[in-house]
Structure formats: C-alpha cells, structure tokens
Scaffold this motif. Structure first.
Motif, PDB file in Angstrom:
ATOM      1  N   ARG B  49       0.774  -1.163  -0.057  1.00  0.00           N
ATOM      2  CA  ARG B  49      -0.204   0.065   0.071  1.00  0.00           C
ATOM      3  C   ARG B  49       0.918   1.129  -0.133  1.00  0.00           C
ATOM      4  O   ARG B  49       0.687   2.264  -0.909  1.00  0.00           O
ATOM      5  CB  ARG B  49      -0.775   0.013   1.197  1.00  0.00           C
ATOM      6  CG  ARG B  49      -2.041   1.233   1.323  1.00  0.00           C
ATOM      7  CD  ARG B  49      -2.729   1.054   2.716  1.00  0.00           C
ATOM      8  NE  ARG B  49      -2.083   1.687   3.772  1.00  0.00           N
ATOM      9  CZ  ARG B  49      -1.718   2.825   4.131  1.00  0.00           C
ATOM     10  NH1 ARG B  49      -2.303   3.862   3.560  1.00  0.00           N
ATOM     11  NH2 ARG B  49      -1.142   3.199   5.107  1.00  0.00           N
ATOM     12  N   LEU B  50       1.928   1.149   0.703  1.00  0.00           N
ATOM     13  CA  LEU B  50       2.851   2.411   0.924  1.00  0.00           C
ATOM     14  C   LEU B  50       3.882   2.451  -0.450  1.00  0.00           C
ATOM     15  O   LEU B  50       3.626   3.631  -1.065  1.00  0.00           O
ATOM     16  CB  LEU B  50       3.870   2.326   2.021  1.00  0.00           C
ATOM     17  CG  LEU B  50       3.123   2.157   3.402  1.00  0.00           C
ATOM     18  CD1 LEU B  50       4.036   1.703   4.419  1.00  0.00           C
ATOM     19  CD2 LEU B  50       2.685   3.695   3.634  1.00  0.00           C
ATOM     20  N   MET B  53       1.672   4.268  -2.943  1.00  0.00           N
ATOM     21  CA  MET B  53       1.458   5.722  -3.069  1.00  0.00           C
ATOM     22  C   MET B  53       2.766   6.300  -3.521  1.00  0.00           C
ATOM     23  O   MET B  53       2.779   7.364  -4.405  1.00  0.00           O
ATOM     24  CB  MET B  53       1.259   6.296  -1.601  1.00  0.00           C
ATOM     25  CG  MET B  53      -0.054   6.083  -1.220  1.00  0.00           C
ATOM     26  SD  MET B  53      -0.533   6.837   0.277  1.00  0.00           S
ATOM     27  CE  MET B  53       0.580   6.053   1.764  1.00  0.00           C
ATOM     28  N   ALA B  54       3.912   5.644  -3.036  1.00  0.00           N
ATOM     29  CA  ALA B  54       5.083   6.447  -3.670  1.00  0.00           C
ATOM     30  C   ALA B  54       5.317   6.201  -5.272  1.00  0.00           C
ATOM     31  O   ALA B  54       5.601   7.365  -5.927  1.00  0.00           O
ATOM     32  CB  ALA B  54       6.530   5.603  -3.158  1.00  0.00           C
ATOM     33  N   ALA B  61      10.857   6.661  -7.632  1.00  0.00           N
ATOM     34  CA  ALA B  61      10.846   7.423  -6.261  1.00  0.00           C
ATOM     35  C   ALA B  61      12.228   7.103  -5.473  1.00  0.00           C
ATOM     36  O   ALA B  61      12.922   6.116  -5.504  1.00  0.00           O
ATOM     37  CB  ALA B  61      10.040   6.895  -5.072  1.00  0.00           C
ATOM     38  N   ARG B  64      16.207   6.932  -0.564  1.00  0.00           N
ATOM     39  CA  ARG B  64      16.182   7.403   0.835  1.00  0.00           C
ATOM     40  C   ARG B  64      14.780   7.551   1.180  1.00  0.00           C
ATOM     41  O   ARG B  64      14.285   7.240   2.451  1.00  0.00           O
ATOM     42  CB  ARG B  64      16.990   8.624   1.101  1.00  0.00           C
ATOM     43  CG  ARG B  64      17.022   9.128   2.308  1.00  0.00           C
ATOM     44  CD  ARG B  64      17.463  10.635   2.536  1.00  0.00           C
ATOM     45  NE  ARG B  64      17.945  11.086   3.795  1.00  0.00           N
ATOM     46  CZ  ARG B  64      16.920  11.623   4.534  1.00  0.00           C
ATOM     47  NH1 ARG B  64      16.052  12.002   4.238  1.00  0.00           N
ATOM     48  NH2 ARG B  64      17.430  11.926   5.835  1.00  0.00           N
ATOM     49  N   GLU B  65      13.854   8.256   0.693  1.00  0.00           N
ATOM     50  CA  GLU B  65      12.630   8.678   0.842  1.00  0.00           C
ATOM     51  C   GLU B  65      11.613   7.385   1.022  1.00  0.00           C
ATOM     52  O   GLU B  65      10.778   7.297   1.687  1.00  0.00           O
ATOM     53  CB  GLU B  65      12.020   9.961   0.043  1.00  0.00           C
ATOM     54  CG  GLU B  65      12.855  11.165   0.225  1.00  0.00           C
ATOM     55  CD  GLU B  65      13.258  11.553   1.640  1.00  0.00           C
ATOM     56  OE1 GLU B  65      12.321  11.384   2.259  1.00  0.00           O
ATOM     57  OE2 GLU B  65      14.220  12.161   1.826  1.00  0.00           O
ATOM     58  N   THR B  66      11.673   6.460  -0.251  1.00  0.00           N
ATOM     59  CA  THR B  66      11.044   5.264   0.050  1.00  0.00           C
ATOM     60  C   THR B  66      11.357   4.330   1.380  1.00  0.00           C
ATOM     61  O   THR B  66      10.444   3.972   1.909  1.00  0.00           O
ATOM     62  CB  THR B  66      11.355   4.286  -1.348  1.00  0.00           C
ATOM     63  OG1 THR B  66      11.278   5.319  -2.440  1.00  0.00           O
ATOM     64  CG2 THR B  66      10.711   3.334  -1.327  1.00  0.00           C
ATOM     65  N   VAL B  68      11.768   5.891   4.137  1.00  0.00           N
ATOM     66  CA  VAL B  68      11.394   6.706   5.055  1.00  0.00           C
ATOM     67  C   VAL B  68       9.859   6.291   5.139  1.00  0.00           C
ATOM     68  O   VAL B  68       9.174   6.170   6.456  1.00  0.00           O
ATOM     69  CB  VAL B  68      11.413   8.091   4.846  1.00  0.00           C
ATOM     70  CG1 VAL B  68      10.618   9.006   5.913  1.00  0.00           C
ATOM     71  CG2 VAL B  68      12.926   8.607   5.140  1.00  0.00           C
ATOM     72  N   LEU B  69       9.068   5.939   4.253  1.00  0.00           N
ATOM     73  CA  LEU B  69       8.000   5.696   3.565  1.00  0.00           C
ATOM     74  C   LEU B  69       7.442   4.122   4.172  1.00  0.00           C
ATOM     75  O   LEU B  69       6.755   3.931   5.227  1.00  0.00           O
ATOM     76  CB  LEU B  69       7.715   5.760   2.386  1.00  0.00           C
ATOM     77  CG  LEU B  69       6.063   5.658   2.026  1.00  0.00           C
ATOM     78  CD1 LEU B  69       5.247   6.873   2.479  1.00  0.00           C
ATOM     79  CD2 LEU B  69       6.022   5.451   0.505  1.00  0.00           C
ATOM     80  N   SER B  71       9.221   2.221   6.072  1.00  0.00           N
ATOM     81  CA  SER B  71       9.600   1.758   7.586  1.00  0.00           C
ATOM     82  C   SER B  71       8.596   2.171   8.446  1.00  0.00           C
ATOM     83  O   SER B  71       8.442   1.742   9.565  1.00  0.00           O
ATOM     84  CB  SER B  71      10.859   2.543   7.863  1.00  0.00           C
ATOM     85  OG  SER B  71      10.558   3.856   7.966  1.00  0.00           O
ATOM     86  N   THR B  72       7.490   2.916   7.910  1.00  0.00           N
ATOM     87  CA  THR B  72       6.267   3.021   8.832  1.00  0.00           C
ATOM     88  C   THR B  72       5.571   1.810   8.944  1.00  0.00           C
ATOM     89  O   THR B  72       4.666   1.664  10.216  1.00  0.00           O
ATOM     90  CB  THR B  72       5.448   4.106   8.453  1.00  0.00           C
ATOM     91  OG1 THR B  72       5.128   3.875   7.271  1.00  0.00           O
ATOM     92  CG2 THR B  72       6.289   5.570   8.405  1.00  0.00           C
ATOM     93  N   GLN B  75       6.586  -0.068  12.165  1.00  0.00           N
ATOM     94  CA  GLN B  75       6.499   0.825  13.260  1.00  0.00           C
ATOM     95  C   GLN B  75       5.125   0.558  13.698  1.00  0.00           C
ATOM     96  O   GLN B  75       4.975   0.753  15.049  1.00  0.00           O
ATOM     97  CB  GLN B  75       7.066   2.370  12.899  1.00  0.00           C
ATOM     98  CG  GLN B  75       7.188   3.192  14.123  1.00  0.00           C
ATOM     99  CD  GLN B  75       7.660   4.623  13.932  1.00  0.00           C
ATOM    100  OE1 GLN B  75       8.432   4.687  13.064  1.00  0.00           O
ATOM    101  NE2 GLN B  75       7.142   5.377  14.580  1.00  0.00           N
ATOM    102  N   ILE B 145      17.180   6.634   7.625  1.00  0.00           N
ATOM    103  CA  ILE B 145      16.539   5.371   7.890  1.00  0.00           C
ATOM    104  C   ILE B 145      16.951   4.332   6.479  1.00  0.00           C
ATOM    105  O   ILE B 145      16.656   4.849   5.638  1.00  0.00           O
ATOM    106  CB  ILE B 145      15.082   5.475   7.872  1.00  0.00           C
ATOM    107  CG1 ILE B 145      14.551   6.374   9.156  1.00  0.00           C
ATOM    108  CG2 ILE B 145      14.172   4.330   7.931  1.00  0.00           C
ATOM    109  CD1 ILE B 145      13.115   6.752   9.374  1.00  0.00           C
TER     110      ILE B 145
END
Lengths: 412, 412
Positions: B49-50, B53-54, B61, B64-66, B68-69, B71-72, B75, B145
């Motif tokens: 799902r994440l 979106m990317a 994408a 680095r930002e993928t 960050v995305l 890894s939620t 979490q 991350i």
C-alpha cells in the motif's frame, strides 16, 4: 529572498494530488529565491485510523506506544512530499522529529518542546535543499518517540522558525486567514490583514479556531511572525500575526468572537469570606470541568453572589456539585441557565478608548438584548446573553464597530 | 528458561486479532520463564500500500525517501503488538531500527547490517520486558533510515539473535516447518524435525521458499540455531536449522527440491579456449538475467558444448544474446529448451554415501524419465528433465529415498 517555515495541515496534504499541489507551491517559493523548511501533518484521517486500531486493542493504550503508532502518520507525509518535490526537480530531504533532534519532555501524547538543534537542518538548507519535517513529534530524554498532542504541528513549525530565526512562519490551512467574525454568522465579515498576538489569543480562546492557541503563545514568546494562509487559494496574503499592526489598518476593535453551548451557574447569598471561589471551584476542577468566566459580587450585607460559566455539556454534572457546595457553605440558593451564549469584542485599540465597552452595551441594548454577565480584560469585553440573541448580537456589533470596512489609521 | 528471538511475518500480524494471538503466545513463553525479543514485519499488504503511493508520485521514487515511507509499516506493528502485550499484563516495550541502533551501510532499499548495539535492548530485557523490534529497518551512517530489502525481517531477527547470543531464533510463518518436498506435489511429504544450514541453503535456493536465503546464511555464519514454526498451529515444534542433526533423525537425503519454469540454452561447438564462459555469460549478466546451472563439456576435438539454465521468462531475451555470442565465437549452433524443470536431492548424508547419485539416476530411469543435464555439489544432485515429468520424478524420488518415514539413526 526570505527564510520561510511553511506548515501544511492534514487537509492540505490529504491526497496525493494535494501533496503534488503543495510541492508546486514550494517550488515557486524556491524559484523566487526563498529558503524553505516545510512542516507537515499526517494526511487527513490517518491519525484517527491509527488511533482506532490502538483503541480496538486497548481503550487505555499506553501513551509511549500510542506515540510510536501515530507518529508514523507524519512520517508517511514527509516521505511522500519529498518524493513529489524531487519529482519536479526541487531538491529536498525529509526529517523525522528524531532526526531533527526535536527534544521534548517525557509527557507522551502531550509533550512540550525543550529545544531544537538547528544544526542538522541548517546543513541541509545550506546545501540548497527544501527540508521536509514531520510535525507533531519529538524525542524524549530516553530516545523514545513523543507527540505534542493534537494540532501540535503548528507548534513544531513555530519552534523551528524560532530556532532558525525564520523571517516568517506560514501556516497553510483550509481558511484564508483570520476574520473579523465567523462569516457564517455575519456574511460581511472581513479577513484581517494583520492582528496582534494578544488579540489572536483572545480570538482563539473565544472560539474563532484557526490556529492552535499554544502555537500562538509560542510565536509571541519568541517573536516569530506568524501568517495564516489558505493552501487552496492562490494570491491571498492571509493574515499576519505579530506584535505590531502592519500597514494602514489600525482599528479599535479587531473582531467579534463568540461561544455557543455555554451554561452558567450562580450561588446566591454565599457568606462573603475568603476562599469562597476555591471552595466552589475545587470539586468542579476535580471533575475535569473547564470553567470559563468567573464573576463575584459582594452584596454589602456579608453575603456575595458567585457565578461562573462552563460548557453546556457539563451543566448537569456541575449543577449537582454546586448544590453540594452551596449546602456546605450555607448559601441561600443556586440557580443555573443552560441557554446562554458568550459574545466578545477584541482589540488592542480599546486600551486607549475607554468608551468602547459602553458602545457595546448600548448597541446590544438598542437591539433589546439583555446582558446577564459582563467580564472585561484590557483588550476584550465579554458578555453573556440569551443564546437566541447570539447571531443578532454578532451582526449588530459587527456593524456598530464598522468591521466590514477596512479601517483607516486614526490614531497616529 | 531460554533467551529467544521470535520473528512474526506479515501474515502472522495481518490483523488486530492475529496480533492479539501473537501476544498470547509470547506471554506463554514469558510464563515459562523465557526472555523474549520479538521482531515483526509490517501487517500484510501494508508495504505494498505504501509503495503504491510512492509509485503514483514517481515511478523511480528516491530510495532514501522510499525507506522513510515503508519503514512506517513495521513501526505500526511494533506499537500495536506492544499495546496488545501490555493489555494482557505482559510488560513490553517497542524499538525502531534506529532506537535499536541497527547500523547498516548506506544502500537504501537493500542495506546490509554492519552491527547491532545490544546494550539498549539488553537493558530492557534485564527490566523483565518483552522487547518488540521493527524488522527490516536500520540506520545509515548519516542517521537516515534504511531498509534491508524484502524479507529482511528474518535477517533482523538473526542479527539480533547473534548479537545477544540467543538460544534460538524462531521464525513464525504460515507453514509449520521445512518439508521433505512440496506437499502439493507429494502428499506424503513429511516435516523435518531438523536440517543443517547447508541443506537449508540448497533447499531454499532450489525453490522450497520458507526462509529468506540471506537470513539462513547469516544464521550459519554466526551459528544461530534457527527454528521455523507455524504461527497458526499450536504444539508443533517446526523445523530446527543448525549445524548438527538433532535427535534420532539422520537420513542420507533430507529432501527433494524442484524448480518449475526453467529453460536451457546450449551452444554447440564453441572453440575450447579459456574465458568462453565469461564471454557467453557477460551479456546475460548485463541484461540482469539470473543464471542457475552451468555445464561445460570439452568434446576432445578442440571444441566444447556449453549449457546454462535460466528462468523461463528470460528465455527469449537470452536466446537472442546467446546467438550473438555464438556468431562472435564461431560456434557451430545454438539450441534451447523452454519446457524443462529442475529436480534436486539434498542431504549432507550423501557426502559419505557415493552411491546416492546413481540411485537417483536409476530411479528416474525406471520411470522412463530422461535427464538432460546433471550438476552435482557435495550435498546435492540436480538434474534437468522434461517439465511434464516433474511431479512423477518428485514422487518417485521421495519414495525411493523413503522420505515419508522418519529415518532412524543409521550411521552412529
């Protein structure tokens, strides 16, 4: 060429399309030569979705873990916005509250900011990057994740603006600024070009909710110019909140605030001794009922009348408690009213204009509106009226103080 | 009374109910006196799902930002599982990869673990807490991350088990262990009580996908006993993967692995010079085509035949490349086959039993199955057969090596 902190709330980043629109807006600022730090909230609905999962497991979910959970909402947004920025060739990097070193106390779910290390952020700015920061989150002394409580992203933005000495902290939201009163009640309500921190605090606490009250306090404390803008309308300059009125505008009254759903409780004939107020209000506070206005009149015969207002939803509970106190104190009688509303005029200008309160009372009197309670501070006058007169009162005061017209500078 | 690392994959924590079931299982271990570190993946479907979106914002994408995305995802799971544990009075605390100080290199999206600081984790264990760790994530040297790539949660679990010298690293999944072969092909397939690292590596790479191959390598390197268990079935002890065979079981052959969707390409009559293989395989590698088996036979006349196998989906692309190489090399002819399958027998026991390969060939021969390629290692023999014979071959070998029976210790 300015150093800006821009905050975008949940609605402004509520979909991928909106995130792309925010990215474009930021890029325009970069092309103008501005340095930009962006603070974002979770996409609208996301925080509630996460909290519902926690609640389903435990209605009293531990605060530390709830923070670990909900902080993912902002983390998703910083990643997506940074991806959208890089896609349109706007160099950017994301930072979590932890990476930002947003140090807070250890009060999970309602943490307070202690300090922000601006160094890692400044380094990215010097490299020409837009820095996209997760609002609402920080880290405690033991490295665990904290959240600042609902609406805390505004506070994050102000704290960063203070730390990096930004020229302006811009809060993008779904309204285009602060209005003289609620346009749904008075269609002639007008957006204010500027307002002072003190006025904004009175407006916000009186129910004109545009900004989180805590972020306004914070901005005032660190003298960070705060601007409220619409993220959906282009071209509007919103409302600037600072210590000085800007431009030609210098009215006596800035706005009319109001609060519906109010109720009052009065104890008549309380023996007029010290600590009466404390005796009456202690059980109210213990029951987590917020008290708003408090008025006490000595009758001159050794007794006093004591009145306070609360939210209407707390009326029944509070009445029982007050009746118990009245019996204890040997008071004559308790009476209450749960069909009232509060009306306030707010403006720093009234400090130099002693006739303002009288003008308010005259205006309401001419409309046949009876005032049940009056309370004043240096920059506001609040009255309690029958709630059926609320709209009439707002419109009458708005006209009387000519708030629909841009005021001209009259007291240089 | 053991120190356990337990890893639960996305399906095992795929809903709030399943998270509650996992919490109960962990509590039982605590009540038995075990210390437990739990590693979790994102809830099933969440990572996709994440990523969607990317991708919607940018098909490429930034990594680095993928990270960050995505890894939620983990979490969210650590928070929910910790809430569920505390709800049933099992003291627990969550840790992100960053809080755990899971140091990795800087290769976003496919980072490799450099070291784990076990100190913060040990402190929590000493306090009697279950420590719930986010799998799949770490932090790079610049504090950003990182993620370990798909399936990386298994590796996280093994790395932690190695760092804290756990008695066992338990991988909970949706199967209850490693089987002698795929039960869908041979219903008499039997769960293995134990298997060696080397065998598991051969089984995994040959298509019996239960564990991420990298985590098995890692466990072997640090000698961490690894156990595969079902998170849905109670009572089963799963399969233990270690350096030694445990218990009474000591078969010559541990299992039959196979791979469908295979294709082969052969160049006939290549001049027999050094570096032929490199010349042929370089363009294949450049085209990101994975090569599996490689066989070269010298014909004794100054030429050689060279054959390799690939996934069937790469067949057409590879054939074009091989034909170009053949022309360059002056080879006689190219031929290919895209209707083949690979069959392998795996077992450390065969090192001491030279007749095993012959027994395999005899068994297949008796069934009329022709072998097109043969490749051997110390602990496995692989053959390529017509893909229509795959199921027949698996069942014949399973019976011939008596894998349906629990083997008795025969070579003490």
């Amino acid at each position: 060429m300015a150093l800006l902190v821009q905050k975008y709330g949940g609605t402004s980043v509520g979909s991928l399309e909106r995130i792309e629109a925010v990215a474009k807006r930021i890029k325009r600022h970069r092309l103008q030569g501005d340095d930009v730090v962006v603070v974002v909230s979770a996409m609208s609905g996301e925080t509630n979705r996460l909290l519902e999962m926690a609640n389903a497991l435990d209605e009293n979910a531990p605060a530390r873990e709830t923070d670990v959970l909900v902080s993912t909402g902002e983390q998703v947004t910083i990643a997506l916005l940074t991806i959208a920025l890089q896609k349109i060739a706007c160099d950017a990097v994301s930072m979590t509250g932890d990476q930002l070193r947003m140090h807070t106390d250890d009060a999970h779910g309602k943490a307070r900011i202690k300090r922000v290390d601006d160094e890692p952020l400044r380094k990215y700015l010097q490299d020409g990057k837009v820095v996209v920061v997760a609002g609402f989150q920080g880290r405690a002394s033991d490295n665990s994740i904290t959240t600042l409580g609902r609406g805390g992203s505004d506070t994050t933005a102000v704290a960063i603006a203070a730390a990096i000495k930004a020229d302006e902290c811009q809060i993008y939201t779904d309204v285009d600024g602060v209005y003289t009163t609620d346009p749904r009640v008075e269609p002639r309500a007008r957006r204010l070009e500027s307002i002072t921190f003190e006025e904004m605090l009175e407006m916000a606490s009186l129910g004109a909710k545009v900004l989180q009250i805590r972020s306004v306090e914070f901005a005032g404390k660190y003298n960070v110019p705060l601007r409220v803008l619409s993220s959906f309308e282009e071209g509007s300059t919103g409302t600037l909140i600072s210590y000085e009125r800007k431009g030609m505008e210098s009215p006596i009254i800035s706005g009319i605030a109001f609060m519906r759903d109010t109720a009052s409780l009065t104890i008549l004939g309380v023996p007029d001794k010290p600590a009466i107020a404390a005796t009456i209000l202690e059980p109210i506070g213990d029951a987590h009922i917020d008290v708003d206005m408090i008025v006490q009149n000595s009758m001159g015969d050794g007794t006093a009348d004591f009145t306070f207002t609360i939210n209407r939803s707390d009326y029944k509970k509070a009445k029982v408690l007050v009746e118990q106190s009245a019996e204890k104190l040997g008071a004559r009688r308790v009476h209450g009213n749960n069909c009232i509303a509060k009306l306030s005029i707010v403006g720093v200008g009234m400090m130099n204009h002693p006739g303002i309160a009288k003008k308010m009372f005259d205006t309401l009197g001419q409309e046949g509106i009876n005032m049940q309670l009056i309370s004043t501070s240096e920059i506001k006058v609040s009255v309690v009226v029958d709630d059926k007169y609320l709209e009439l009162g707002v419109r009458a005061l708005h006209r009387a103080f000519e708030l629909e017209n841009v005021a001209v500078e009259e007291n240089i």
